[in-house]
Design a protein around this motif. Structure first.
Motif, PDB file in Angstrom:
ATOM      1  N   GLU A 114       0.830  -1.204   0.000  1.00  0.00           N
ATOM      2  CA  GLU A 114       0.000   0.000   0.000  1.00  0.00           C
ATOM      3  C   GLU A 114       0.866   1.257   0.000  1.00  0.00           C
ATOM      4  O   GLU A 114       0.610   2.205  -0.753  1.00  0.00           O
TER       5      GLU A 114
ATOM      6  N   CYS B 123       1.147   4.048  -3.074  1.00  0.00           N
ATOM      7  CA  CYS B 123       0.962   5.494  -2.893  1.00  0.00           C
ATOM      8  C   CYS B 123       2.165   6.250  -3.449  1.00  0.00           C
ATOM      9  O   CYS B 123       2.004   7.287  -4.112  1.00  0.00           O
TER      10      CYS B 123
ATOM     11  N   LEU C 248      -7.562   2.571  -0.678  1.00  0.00           N
ATOM     12  CA  LEU C 248      -7.227   3.990  -0.850  1.00  0.00           C
ATOM     13  C   LEU C 248      -8.455   4.796  -1.241  1.00  0.00           C
ATOM     14  O   LEU C 248      -8.617   5.950  -0.821  1.00  0.00           O
TER      15      LEU C 248
ATOM     16  N   LEU D  67      -2.454  11.223   0.512  1.00  0.00           N
ATOM     17  CA  LEU D  67      -1.685  10.221  -0.215  1.00  0.00           C
ATOM     18  C   LEU D  67      -0.211  10.287   0.194  1.00  0.00           C
ATOM     19  O   LEU D  67       0.448   9.253   0.347  1.00  0.00           O
TER      20      LEU D  67
ATOM     21  N   ALA E 115       2.099   7.277   1.949  1.00  0.00           N
ATOM     22  CA  ALA E 115       3.252   6.750   1.210  1.00  0.00           C
ATOM     23  C   ALA E 115       4.402   6.470   2.162  1.00  0.00           C
ATOM     24  O   ALA E 115       4.481   7.011   3.269  1.00  0.00           O
TER      25      ALA E 115
END
Length: 247
Positions: free
Chosen positions: A158, A162, A202, A223, A227
């Motif tokens: 994930e 991102c 997301l 976002l 990340a």
């Protein structure tokens, strides 16, 4: 392999300095390159060079994004580097062997400025400012590769997804990105089903909105928060070595 468009359409009138590296040059330094630059239009899926092929031109992207991928014996591929308006592709491969390290494939359609590598080498040898710029870019590219190896080894899918979406968002300058699950899976080195789970998460969090064949960034700040640290590290690297070229 899709054929390379050698002769651009007569109507193509791209701005060479839409590329951030070219824009960073002073007018007198850019003047040495400009007569040799040719605007070309690149289409999605187009292969500029395949592994081992002779590299004849360097490309300075404007709004296109090109990935360098390593193709495995079983047909799979892993992304090694990505090039957008902040950089140049093909030059470092051509310095010694004049052969492509891997497959350069266009991921986002758009325009670029290309120049024969022989002409670029002639100009850079005569222009200390261009020489320094290319050396700094080479260092950034090497550091990015170092960071990417670390990222793939220790960070979850994930966070890496991102980071990848943010990288493309930075390079194309628009919120809606033509990213498919298949494409993201290939770039992240995971199964398509894994990408589907991640992007659904997301979207539920309000960071992106999915549509047929595309992803829209709806919460840029969120976002970035989701990340991994690699995204901000690479940005800081650009700001230190190539100020003004990344965003």
């Amino acid at each position: 392999m899709m054929p390379l468009q050698d002769t651009p359409p007569q109507s193509l009138d791209a701005d060479h300095r839409a590329n951030r590296l070219l824009a960073a040059l002073k007018p007198e330094d850019f003047a040495g390159l400009e007569p040799h630059l040719e605007p070309v239009e690149l289409t999605r899926g187009q292969v500029l060079y395949d592994t081992g092929e002779a590299v004849s031109h360097a490309y300075f992207p404007h709004d296109t994004v090109v990935s360098l991928v390593n193709v495995l014996e079983d047909g799979g591929s892993v992304e090694v580097a990505v090039f957008g308006r902040e950089g140049v592709l093909g030059l470092l491969s051509a310095l010694v062997t004049h052969e492509a390290f891997g497959r350069y494939v266009v991921q986002m359609p758009g325009t670029a400025s290309r120049i024969p590598v022989e002409r670029l080498n002639e100009v850079r040898h005569a222009c200390p400012a261009l020489q320094r710029l290319i050396m700094h870019y080479g260092e950034v590219l090497l550091a990015q590769t170092f960071q990417r190896v670390t990222c793939n080894a220790v960070h979850n899918v994930e966070a890496r997804c991102c980071r990848w979406i943010l990288r493309i968002h930075d390079r194309v300058g628009r919120d809606t990105l033509p990213l498919t699950h298949e494409f993201l899976a290939e770039m992240l080195g995971v199964q398509r089903s894994t990408v589907s789970v991640v992007t659904r998460s997301l979207q539920t969090a309000g960071l992106i909105r999915q549509s047929r064949g595309g992803i829209t960034v709806t919460d840029r700040e969120g976002l970035e928060g989701a990340a991994c640290e690699c995204y901000s590290r690479i940005r800081r690297l650009y700001e230190r070595l190539l100020p003004g070229t990344y965003t």
